[in-house]
Design a protein around this motif. Structure first.
Motif, PDB file in Angstrom:
ATOM      1  N   SER A 177       0.807  -1.220   0.000  1.00 36.30           N
ATOM      2  CA  SER A 177       0.000   0.000   0.000  1.00 36.30           C
ATOM      3  C   SER A 177       0.839   1.269   0.000  1.00 36.30           C
ATOM      4  N   ARG A 178       2.134   1.140   0.241  1.00 33.33           N
ATOM      5  CA  ARG A 178       3.009   2.307   0.288  1.00 33.33           C
ATOM      6  C   ARG A 178       3.663   2.534  -1.076  1.00 33.33           C
ATOM      7  N   PRO A 179       4.036   3.782  -1.371  1.00 35.00           N
ATOM      8  CA  PRO A 179       4.524   4.100  -2.726  1.00 35.00           C
ATOM      9  C   PRO A 179       5.690   3.253  -3.204  1.00 35.00           C
ATOM     10  N   ARG A 180       6.640   2.954  -2.313  1.00 37.58           N
ATOM     11  CA  ARG A 180       7.842   2.249  -2.755  1.00 37.58           C
ATOM     12  C   ARG A 180       7.640   0.737  -2.878  1.00 37.58           C
ATOM     13  N   LYS A 181       6.602   0.202  -2.246  1.00 35.15           N
ATOM     14  CA  LYS A 181       6.329  -1.248  -2.284  1.00 35.15           C
ATOM     15  C   LYS A 181       7.594  -2.046  -1.958  1.00 35.15           C
ATOM     16  N   LEU A 182       8.190  -1.697  -0.827  1.00 30.79           N
ATOM     17  CA  LEU A 182       9.488  -2.247  -0.435  1.00 30.79           C
ATOM     18  C   LEU A 182       9.404  -2.773   0.994  1.00 30.79           C
ATOM     19  N   LEU A 183       9.816  -4.017   1.205  1.00 33.22           N
ATOM     20  CA  LEU A 183       9.749  -4.638   2.527  1.00 33.22           C
ATOM     21  C   LEU A 183      11.079  -5.287   2.877  1.00 33.22           C
ATOM     22  N   THR A 184      11.510  -5.079   4.122  1.00 32.88           N
ATOM     23  CA  THR A 184      12.670  -5.778   4.662  1.00 32.88           C
ATOM     24  C   THR A 184      12.203  -6.692   5.788  1.00 32.88           C
ATOM     25  N   VAL A 185      12.491  -7.978   5.657  1.00 31.78           N
ATOM     26  CA  VAL A 185      12.148  -8.971   6.674  1.00 31.78           C
ATOM     27  C   VAL A 185      13.380  -9.190   7.542  1.00 31.78           C
ATOM     28  N   VAL A 186      13.272  -8.839   8.810  1.00 31.38           N
ATOM     29  CA  VAL A 186      14.398  -8.954   9.737  1.00 31.38           C
ATOM     30  C   VAL A 186      14.394 -10.341  10.363  1.00 31.38           C
ATOM     31  N   THR A 187      15.571 -10.942  10.471  1.00 32.81           N
ATOM     32  CA  THR A 187      15.676 -12.312  10.950  1.00 32.81           C
ATOM     33  C   THR A 187      16.931 -12.479  11.801  1.00 32.81           C
ATOM     34  N   LYS A 188      17.113 -13.649  12.346  1.00 35.11           N
ATOM     35  CA  LYS A 188      18.366 -14.039  13.004  1.00 35.11           C
ATOM     36  C   LYS A 188      18.534 -15.548  12.840  1.00 35.11           C
ATOM     37  N   SER A 189      18.242 -15.999  11.616  1.00 33.53           N
ATOM     38  CA  SER A 189      18.205 -17.433  11.355  1.00 33.53           C
ATOM     39  C   SER A 189      19.583 -18.065  11.268  1.00 33.53           C
ATOM     40  N   ASN A 190      20.639 -17.255  11.245  1.00 38.70           N
ATOM     41  CA  ASN A 190      21.970 -17.852  11.264  1.00 38.70           C
ATOM     42  C   ASN A 190      22.286 -18.464  12.628  1.00 38.70           C
ATOM     43  N   GLN A 192      19.629 -18.545  15.395  1.00 38.20           N
ATOM     44  CA  GLN A 192      18.405 -19.168  15.913  1.00 38.20           C
ATOM     45  C   GLN A 192      17.891 -20.103  14.826  1.00 38.20           C
ATOM     46  N   ARG A 193      18.297 -21.363  14.888  1.00 36.25           N
ATOM     47  CA  ARG A 193      18.210 -22.255  13.735  1.00 36.25           C
ATOM     48  C   ARG A 193      16.917 -23.052  13.635  1.00 36.25           C
ATOM     49  N   HIS A 194      15.932 -22.726  14.455  1.00 41.77           N
ATOM     50  CA  HIS A 194      14.668 -23.443  14.370  1.00 41.77           C
ATOM     51  C   HIS A 194      13.530 -22.471  14.023  1.00 41.77           C
ATOM     52  N   ALA A 195      13.100 -21.683  15.006  1.00 39.05           N
ATOM     53  CA  ALA A 195      11.952 -20.797  14.785  1.00 39.05           C
ATOM     54  C   ALA A 195      12.243 -19.737  13.730  1.00 39.05           C
ATOM     55  N   MET A 196      13.453 -19.166  13.742  1.00 40.00           N
ATOM     56  CA  MET A 196      13.753 -18.115  12.777  1.00 40.00           C
ATOM     57  C   MET A 196      13.946 -18.678  11.369  1.00 40.00           C
ATOM     58  N   VAL A 197      14.368 -19.914  11.265  1.00 40.79           N
ATOM     59  CA  VAL A 197      14.424 -20.551   9.947  1.00 40.79           C
ATOM     60  C   VAL A 197      13.009 -20.735   9.408  1.00 40.79           C
ATOM     61  N   LEU A 219      19.699  -9.722   8.636  1.00 44.12           N
ATOM     62  CA  LEU A 219      19.940 -10.132  10.016  1.00 44.12           C
ATOM     63  C   LEU A 219      19.755  -8.930  10.931  1.00 44.12           C
ATOM     64  N   VAL A 220      19.212  -9.161  12.117  1.00 46.22           N
ATOM     65  CA  VAL A 220      18.813  -8.048  12.973  1.00 46.22           C
ATOM     66  C   VAL A 220      19.995  -7.161  13.353  1.00 46.22           C
TER      67      VAL A 220
END
Length: 361
Positions: A177-190, A192-197, A219-220
């Motif tokens: 809905s925003r003009p840039r249509k840009l999303l960053t998904v923050v993770t720590k899957s390196n 936290q190898r279960h839930a963050m994966v 990565l966060v």
């Protein structure tokens, strides 16, 4: 005339100063926009705890259930443990009403001297989406053998597929809905190898529903550096409960002050009332001195109005806020000025009145 039922919960500290100011703003808007607000004030918080042993009554959610929205101040008392004030009031409402999307817009308002020296206001315009119902703040855990050398404690992060899917889908829709249509998904899957994966895998699945949204993964810890060094590369950000809690405070500081930052605890399905609040906390060091910056509350009122569908009133209020922040003489102490809560509130009300007169002419 449209009537909205608003619950006001000042809570603790400067919440008792900024929430009445926010109520004044809504009343000023009502006079100009043909709206009507019915307020019901709730005295829950630290003082209530000292009298009753709980932060809010057991049936408190029932008293809020029929409201159109909730305007909340802060929870925190220097004489009461933080986990009691938070879990006993704010989180009880957020989780009780399944307000699973915490939304925090961040941008540099006119007149604000933000700390990033090479960042223009156009380059810092973000919305942070925080998962608000599970994750690191799920409340699962316990303590054993207290007072002994073998004492142990756990706080277990719980992530469900349903919870992750719904917050990521909400974030993708918001980015769309925003003009840039840009999303960053923050993770720590390196690490936290279960839930963050699982979080990463679901992000990829949900992304396929939004082919017009450009997205990346960060990565966060790298995200904190990116917010400082490359703010223009970000737009909409989604993260887990703990990660977004930290990132959103950093974002507010980069935009000039925690005193100007708003948030909405949203039930996107509108089964229950959503709750809007400034993020600054109770700030007991300035309580009762008239020094609190009410802009975070006023911007939260903008979000409340947008949620209610009153977009014109919300836009007029945001313009009034920006006209006031543009004047350094109306900056409170957190922004390097000397203005009081009352002066800022009166200035926003005056701007709304002038705008109403101009529209009527």
């Amino acid at each position: 005339m449209k009537t909205y039922r608003i619950a006001t919960i000042p809570g603790d500290g400067i919440g008792k100063e900024v929430i009445p100011a926010g109520q004044r703003i809504l009343q000023a808007l009502a006079e100009q926009d043909g709206l009507r607000f019915e307020f019901q004030d709730f005295d829950w918080g630290g003082d209530y705890y000292r009298k009753h042993g709980v932060m809010m009554p057991a049936d408190g959610l029932d008293a809020l259930r029929d409201k159109d929205a909730i305007l909340f101040g802060s929870a925190g008392d220097p004489d009461i443990a933080d986990h009691i004030t938070l879990w006993g009031l704010r989180l009880k409402i957020c989780q009780g009403f399944d307000q699973y999307a915490n939304v925090r817009p961040t941008r540099i308002l006119p007149g604000i001297d933000a700390p990033l020296k090479r960042c223009t206001p156009e380059q810092l315009n973000w919305v942070i989406v925080r998962e608000n119902s599970e994750g690191e703040y799920s409340g699962v855990g316990g303590r054993v053998h207290q007072g002994h050398p073998i004492e142990a404690a756990t706080d277990v992060s719980i992530m469900t597929r349903a919870g992750v899917e719904r917050i990521l889908r909400f974030a993708f829709k918001l980015a769309q809905s925003r003009p840039r249509k840009l999303l960053t998904v923050v993770t720590k899957s390196n690490a936290q190898r279960h839930a963050m994966v699982m979080w990463d895998e679901i992000a990829l699945e949900v992304s396929r529903e939004f082919p017009d949204v450009t997205w990346d993964k960060e990565l966060v810890d790298a995200a904190t550096a990116r917010m400082v060094n490359r703010p223009a590369s970000l737009d909409t950000i989604v993260a887990t409960n703990l990660h977004a809690d930290i990132l959103s405070d950093l974002a507010a500081a980069l935009a000039g002050s925690l005193g100007i930052a708003p948030t909405g605890n949203i039930d996107p399905e509108r089964r229950y009332p959503s709750m809007f609040e400034p993020i600054h906390g109770s700030a007991f060091d300035i309580m009762g001195k008239g020094l609190a910056n009410p802009v975070g509350t006023f911007w939260s009122v903008v979000m409340l109005l947008e949620h209610l569908g009153e977009t014109d009133a919300a836009a007029r209020l945001m313009q009034a806020i920006e006209s006031v922040t543009a004047n350094p003489a109306l900056h409170t102490r957190d922004l390097g000025g000397q203005a009081t809560t009352e002066q800022v509130t009166a200035a926003v009300c005056a701007r709304l009145a002038a705008d109403g007169q101009a529209r009527a002419a």
